[in-house]
Design an enzyme around this catalytic site. Structure first.
Site, PDB file in Angstrom:
ATOM      1  N   GLU A 195     -36.861  54.649  11.713  1.00 35.97           N
ATOM      2  CA  GLU A 195     -35.467  55.104  11.634  1.00 35.97           C
ATOM      3  C   GLU A 195     -34.778  54.482  10.427  1.00 35.97           C
ATOM      4  OE1 GLU A 195     -33.240  55.667  15.705  1.00 35.97           O
ATOM      5  OE2 GLU A 195     -34.468  53.870  15.799  1.00 35.97           O
ATOM      6  N   GLU A 196     -35.015  53.189  10.235  1.00 33.84           N
ATOM      7  CA  GLU A 196     -34.361  52.491   9.125  1.00 33.84           C
ATOM      8  C   GLU A 196     -34.741  53.144   7.795  1.00 33.84           C
ATOM      9  OE1 GLU A 196     -35.104  48.297   9.172  1.00 33.84           O
ATOM     10  OE2 GLU A 196     -33.653  47.905   7.584  1.00 33.84           O
TER      11      GLU A 196
END
Ligand SMILES: *[C@@H]1O[C@H](CO)[C@@H](O)[C@H](O)[C@H]1NC(C)=O
Ligand SMILES: *[C@@H]1O[C@H](CO)[C@@H](O)[C@H](O)[C@H]1NC(C)=O
Ligand SMILES: *[C@@H]1O[C@H](CO)[C@@H](O)[C@H](O)[C@H]1NC(C)=O
Length: 502
Positions: free
Chosen positions: A168-169
């Site tokens: 996600e990051e």
């Protein structure tokens, strides 16, 4: 006589019709422009970036009636939370919550009172908390609970505190980058939003304290489904490769390097540190040195005993030791490899390198771009300097100043030997911001979770709609043309004023 009256009547009708049409067109135009001129009510949104070394609050704003469009969200302010990252409060979780108060209070002062309840607030924690979760799940849950409790006490629309995955990051950093570069959609000449032709999608290189991320759209299909993402943005499906290297952020790499040097030194004391500068000595307790899941600790050790690292200013040694800890051996899907045994398709296109990449290269005067030989020479010269001469020149805290040589060499290793930018070094831009907005995962996270980036292409247009305006002009011209045609036809039908009909 009779025909002349008919003709006059016809002409009167035409004139009246033209007048009516003109008035209608004028009203339409005024109505249209009136609605556009209404002041936009600003909307606000906030994201806490709870990183491993510190926490920052990013506040964004955008015109409320333009939601679901692009290119309109801007960064309003950034508030740095005092103290270290929330994971450092593992043994005192309530203090993690309290540390956020200063920034929440400054947000209260900025958002209009009647809009507080509709202002979304998110907190995303990254690799520092990922590591704490690995070390002691109870502690990481307690920290998140305390952080939740404090933010809930504020009158915002709080949407939760959670730990982001590395994927996600990486993905949100990529979304932020291309949103700010208008790579997804652009305001077209026709007034609508269009996907830019020959669009340039940028890659994103992020380096935090505890992890480092790479994300880009590769020139070939991603061979490992575990690192493939297929976000659908504005009606278009993208293929994104992303990987997050846990323990390979700047701080954890420095830690790994110390442990590696201690191990290599055998029983020699003090331990020589080739990346530290001549004249610099750093003393640590073994308890602090081994307090990380990223290093292998001895079976037994006395946490209170100390070790001293002595700087030797040897850039070549420094680079070699860093190569030892990054594991540059081939991966199972060779030749498509990053480092540490991770699969990666060949890098392609332009990249932004932000966060620690930017801070390090900016400090050394190498941002936003420099030639490969310039970078190598500058880093080499800097690493050879003595601690005394650096202390005289830079008013920077010791803990930062000490690490620039090592982190610069680490960045070169990751970019050249890891990601393999050897042939495409010039495609990397070391940059902190685009359009006065910081590049990082926070904006992409908020855009996605507030539906400001829809999966369908939006039809709503900002400002005066060119297509609407063109339609109005066309309407008027057509009306005039039609009236003239009627007039001309009447004249042709009765060219000699009453006689032709006899
Ligand atoms: C924006 O998108 C959301 C969800 O996709 C939708 O509910 C909302 O109505 C949209 N707003 C506008 C102004 O189109
Ligand atoms: C995890 O943290 C809790 C609370 O601080 C503590 O009681 C527990 O002993 C820790 N567990 C481990 C395995 O360290
Ligand atoms: C964006 O948010 C949706 C949920 O609203 C989620 O399903 C999707 O995976 C998110 N996109 C990315 C790239 O993480």
């Amino acid at each position: 006589m009779k025909m002349s009256m008919v003709k006059q009547a016809a002409m009167a009708v035409v004139v009246v019709a033209m007048g009516c049409m003109a008035v209608i067109a004028l009203i339409l135009t005024l109505v249209q422009h009136h609605s556009v001129d209404l002041p936009h009510r600003m909307q606000y949104g906030m994201v806490f970036d709870a990183g491993s070394t510190h926490t920052s609050l990013y506040m964004y704003r955008w015109p409320g009636n333009k939601e679901n469009n692009t290119g309109v969200v801007s960064q309003m302010l950034v508030c740095d939370v005092d103290g270290n990252g929330i994971s450092s409060y593992a043994r005192d979780p309530p203090a993690a919550g309290l540390s956020l108060r200063k920034c929440l209070d400054s947000a209260l002062a900025v958002v209009p009172a009647n809009q507080l309840r509709e202002t979304p607030v998110y907190l995303g924690a990254t690799a520092g908390m990922r590591l704490l979760q690995l070390q002691n799940q109870t502690q990481s849950d307690q920290v998140l609970e305390q952080v939740n409790k404090v933010i809930q006490g504020y009158p915002f629309d709080f949407r939760g505190a959670r730990i982001l995955s590395g994927m996600e990051e990486g993905a949100y950093g990529w979304i932020t980058t291309n949103y700010l570069q208008e790579g997804f959609i652009k305001h077209g000449f026709e007034g609508g939003w269009v996907r830019p032709k020959g669009r340039k999608i940028w890659g994103a290189l992020d380096m935090g304290g505890s992890s480092t991320q790479i994300a880009f759209t590769p020139g070939q299909p991603v061979r490992d489904p575990a690192s493939a993402l297929g976000p659908k943005l504005y009606g278009y499906q993208y293929e994104v490769y992303t990987h997050s290297y846990l323990c390979y952020g700047k701080e954890q790499t420095m830690r790994q390097l110390q442990v590696h040097l201690l191990k290599m030194s055998g029983s020699t004391r003090p331990v020589n540190h080739p990346c530290y500068h001549l004249g610099d000595n750093l003393t640590l307790t073994l308890g602090d040195l081994y307090d990380s899941p990223c290093v292998v600790r001895p079976v037994t050790f006395d946490p209170a005993s100390v070790v001293t690292f002595t700087g030797t200013s040897e850039p070549l040694q420094c680079l070699n030791q860093i190569k030892n800890i990054t594991n540059l051996a081939a991966c199972s899907l060779a030749p498509d490899c990053g480092f540490n045994g991770v699969y990666q398709p060949p890098v392609i296109g332009n990249f932004f390198a932000f966060s620690a990449y930017y801070y390090t290269f900016d400090f050394l005067g190498l941002a936003p771009q420099s030639s490969l030989s310039q970078a190598t020479t500058t880093i080499d010269t800097f690493c050879k300097r003595t601690w005394n001469s650096l202390k005289k020149e830079y008013a920077v805290k010791d803990k930062y100043l000490r690490d620039y040589c090592a982190s610069a060499n680490y960045i070169m290793t990751v970019l050249l030997d890891g990601y393999k930018f050897n042939q495409t070094w010039g495609n990397i831009y070391f940059q902190r911001q685009v359009a006065d907005t910081d590049i990082g995962w926070t904006l992409g996270y908020m855009l996605n979770l507030t539906n400001l980036i829809p999966s369908e292409l939006p039809l709503v247009v900002t400002g005066v709609q060119r297509s609407q305006w063109a339609a109005e002009v066309f309407f008027i011209v057509f009306a005039v043309f039609l009236s003239l045609m009627v007039l001309v036809l009447l004249w042709l039908w009765n060219p000699q004023d009453g006689r032709g009909n006899k």
